[in-house]
Design an enzyme around this catalytic site. Structure first.
Site, PDB file in Angstrom:
ATOM      1  N   GLU A 182     -55.906  -1.996  52.021  1.00 28.50           N
ATOM      2  CA  GLU A 182     -57.331  -1.801  52.328  1.00 28.50           C
ATOM      3  C   GLU A 182     -57.917  -3.028  53.018  1.00 28.50           C
ATOM      4  OE1 GLU A 182     -61.620  -0.990  50.136  1.00 28.50           O
ATOM      5  OE2 GLU A 182     -59.763  -0.457  49.088  1.00 28.50           O
ATOM      6  N   LEU A 206     -49.564  -6.794  61.062  1.00 28.73           N
ATOM      7  CA  LEU A 206     -48.121  -7.005  61.050  1.00 28.73           C
ATOM      8  C   LEU A 206     -47.414  -6.174  59.986  1.00 28.73           C
ATOM      9  CD1 LEU A 206     -48.070 -10.890  61.538  1.00 28.73           C
ATOM     10  CD2 LEU A 206     -47.977  -9.076  63.273  1.00 28.73           C
ATOM     11  N   GLU A 262     -50.658  -4.623  44.157  1.00 26.64           N
ATOM     12  CA  GLU A 262     -50.820  -5.331  45.434  1.00 26.64           C
ATOM     13  C   GLU A 262     -51.961  -6.333  45.333  1.00 26.64           C
ATOM     14  OE1 GLU A 262     -51.379  -4.387  50.163  1.00 26.64           O
ATOM     15  OE2 GLU A 262     -52.821  -3.602  48.732  1.00 26.64           O
ATOM     16  N   GLN A 272     -59.177   2.480  43.871  1.00 22.91           N
ATOM     17  CA  GLN A 272     -58.564   1.174  44.047  1.00 22.91           C
ATOM     18  C   GLN A 272     -59.272   0.135  43.167  1.00 22.91           C
ATOM     19  OE1 GLN A 272     -55.888   0.601  45.251  1.00 22.91           O
ATOM     20  NE2 GLN A 272     -55.414   1.826  47.030  1.00 22.91           N
ATOM     21  N   ARG A 331     -59.848  -3.146  43.636  1.00 18.60           N
ATOM     22  CA  ARG A 331     -60.676  -4.177  44.259  1.00 18.60           C
ATOM     23  C   ARG A 331     -61.975  -3.556  44.754  1.00 18.60           C
ATOM     24  NH1 ARG A 331     -59.777  -9.255  46.907  1.00 18.60           N
ATOM     25  NH2 ARG A 331     -57.588  -9.064  46.381  1.00 18.60           N
TER      26      ARG A 331
END
Length: 304
Positions: free
Chosen positions: A84, A64, A117, A41, A43
């Protein structure tokens, strides 16, 4: 200025596999202990304040939006493609399980989804963004990250139509720069000193400021880095760098000539002995004086 983030739906990032990301009755709840972040990933660092805000929200309202995960290829459990931050916040909030969408994503799709994302959110450091893009390019070109870097530089010199088409597709995906700009300006960041890269990740040191700090000699870098982390502007840092440069010795020939001019023009009888034509030539010569020197003369400033 806040950088404009691409606003593309994750389904659209997966080509014909758009259905992989569409929520529906397939949403299920999995124990957090069965989930783990995907190793590639983009980040690397999530700020403490950012995570605390999200944790409070998760504690009050739950998670959510489902996490997007895939079955792990080894060791059991599931790897997180998108979500994440929500996963970490759920851990911090003490939740036992979270909603997920399980999809059979490839490595390329995992990196694409995770990268975009994060690009759609504020806070991804320039270095994490650069490394993430380089990994995505490497997958698209079927190369290692080092090979991808070489390919980028090679295409600047001699474009390969097939590779250029793939590069343009990658940068259309993230929607914020061209591959040429990335290769010319951002790749060099990966060679900066580790302490500068860490300051960018952990403290949000801006790219432009970090570049000034990265360029100074090792013995001066700690002081410049402290200044930068303390809020010094780029202009202030450049001034500090300029003060570090030794003043080069003056050309002896120029010094002798200027001293001779000073003595000649300063002699009491010099102007009295000039003919009319010579005086006109002297005035013309003075008008050709560089602007910065004329301003110093008019102010009566010491040129040294």
């Amino acid at each position: 200025m806040t950088r404009k983030r691409p606003q593309r739906e994750l389904g659209g990032l997966l080509g014909g596999a758009q259905a992989l990301t569409q929520a529906g009755p397939e949403v299920q709840r999995l124990p957090l202990e069965q989930l783990r972040p995907y190793g590639s990933q983009p980040r690397r660092y999530i700020g403490t304040e950012e995570l605390e805000r999200l944790t409070r929200s998760v504690r009050e309202q739950g998670v959510l939006q489902p996490l997007l995960v895939r079955p792990a290829s080894s060791g059991g459990g599931f790897e997180i493609a998108a979500g994440e931050r929500r996963y970490r916040a759920a851990l911090a909030a003490g939740l036992a399980e979270v909603p997920v969408l399980v999809r059979p994503l490839t490595d390329l799709q995992m990196i694409e989804v995770g990268l975009v994302e994060n690009l759609q959110r504020e806070g991804l450091s320039p270095i994490d963004e650069t490394e993430g893009l380089l990994r995505l390019i490497a997958l698209r070109l079927d190369l290692t990250p080092g090979g991808a870097r070489q390919a980028l530089m090679a295409n600047l010199r001699n474009p390969d139509p097939q590779q250029v088409a793939l590069l343009e597709d990658v940068f259309a995906l993230v929607g914020q720069q061209t591959w040429q700009s990335f290769a010319k300006n951002k790749l060099r960041m990966l060679q900066w000193p580790p302490e500068v890269l860490e300051a960018m990740r952990s403290h949000g040191l801006p790219y432009s400021v970090a570049g000034i700090v990265a360029a100074v000699a090792d013995e001066h870098r700690p002081r410049l880095l402290d200044m930068a982390l303390g809020g010094a502007t780029g202009r202030e840092l450049r001034g500090a760098v300029a003060a570090l440069r030794p003043i080069p010795p003056a050309d002896p020939l120029v010094v002798r000539q200027l001293e001779q001019v000073r003595r000649t023009l300063g002699h009491p009888r010099f102007l009295q002995q000039l003919g009319r034509g010579q005086e006109a030539e002297l005035k013309k010569w003075l008008k050709q004086m560089p602007k910065w020197m004329r301003e110093r003369v008019e102010e009566g400033a010491d040129p040294t």
